[in-house]
Write a protein that holds these residues in place. Structure first.
Motif, short mmCIF file in Angstrom:
data_model
loop_
_atom_site.label_atom_id
_atom_site.label_comp_id
_atom_site.label_asym_id
_atom_site.label_seq_id
_atom_site.Cartn_x
_atom_site.Cartn_y
_atom_site.Cartn_z
N PHE A 184 0.83 -1.21 0.00
CA PHE A 184 0.00 0.00 0.00
C PHE A 184 0.87 1.26 0.00
CE2 PHE A 184 -2.18 3.24 2.57
CZ PHE A 184 -3.32 3.42 1.81
N ILE A 210 2.54 1.86 -3.36
CA ILE A 210 1.61 2.44 -4.34
C ILE A 210 1.47 3.94 -4.08
CG2 ILE A 210 -0.79 2.50 -5.08
CD1 ILE A 210 -0.33 -0.19 -5.72
N LYS A 211 1.23 4.29 -2.83
CA LYS A 211 1.08 5.71 -2.48
C LYS A 211 2.35 6.47 -2.82
CE LYS A 211 -3.05 6.17 -0.91
NZ LYS A 211 -4.00 6.91 -1.72
N GLU A 236 -4.43 -0.60 -5.41
CA GLU A 236 -4.69 -0.13 -4.04
C GLU A 236 -5.97 -0.77 -3.50
OE1 GLU A 236 -5.76 3.89 -1.50
OE2 GLU A 236 -4.92 4.13 -3.51
N ASN A 237 -7.00 -0.86 -4.32
CA ASN A 237 -8.25 -1.48 -3.90
C ASN A 237 -8.05 -2.95 -3.54
OD1 ASN A 237 -9.71 0.88 -4.17
ND2 ASN A 237 -10.44 0.39 -6.23
N ARG A 239 -6.22 -3.13 -0.24
CA ARG A 239 -7.14 -2.82 0.86
C ARG A 239 -8.06 -4.00 1.16
NH1 ARG A 239 -7.79 2.50 2.68
NH2 ARG A 239 -6.61 4.06 1.52
N GLU A 284 -11.74 0.05 5.52
CA GLU A 284 -11.05 -0.35 4.28
C GLU A 284 -12.04 -0.65 3.16
OE1 GLU A 284 -7.92 0.10 3.83
OE2 GLU A 284 -7.38 0.40 5.92
#
Length: 146
Positions: free
Chosen positions: A21, A24-25, A55-56, A59, A78
């Protein structure tokens, strides 16, 4: 993270998913406006879209771990994020519904399970959970009539 999850190493799985995560950010840093990543970005729009989809998925994987760790409030957070980003993600509705069941918000769980069945009419898990909720509703009706 998936290997750790499969081996029921939940803490390690969550760490791996969280790292993914953060990667990605981090890959989208440099965007001038976090609410609209494409504005002022040096990143190609198709890569932004791919990153958002990844990202989805991350999560949702974190939510699967959090369900097993009995952290329903975080699961709801989430999954709600994912649903807001992409309301076609069946797993997000299903996992959020499971979390709602854990905190006894049956009407919200019912709504999410119904959404799952609208998207996947043969989803046995959602069908079974709706049956459990229907039994609970019958008990509640008897209590209110007494």
């Amino acid at each position: 993270g998936n290997l750790q999850f499969a081996q029921n190493n939940l803490r390690e799985a969550l760490i791996h998913y969280h790292r993914g995560f953060l990667c990605i950010k981090g890959s989208l840093k440099g965007n001038s406006d976090d609410t609209n990543p494409q504005q002022g970005s040096n990143v190609a729009p198709e890569l932004i879209s791919d990153a958002a989809q990844l990202e989805n998925v991350i999560r949702l994987n974190m939510a699967a771990v959090l369900i097993k760790q009995n952290k329903p409030e975080r699961v709801i957070t989430e999954c709600s994020f994912v649903i807001n980003a992409d309301d076609t993600m069946v797993k997000a509705y299903y996992r959020r519904a499971l979390a709602y069941l854990k905190i006894r918000e049956y009407w919200k769980a019912k709504s999410d399970f119904e959404t799952v069945i609208e998207m996947e009419p043969e989803n046995e898990g959602a069908i079974k959970k709706l049956s459990v909720i229907a039994q609970w509703e019958k008990k509640q009706d008897k209590k209110t009539k007494s």
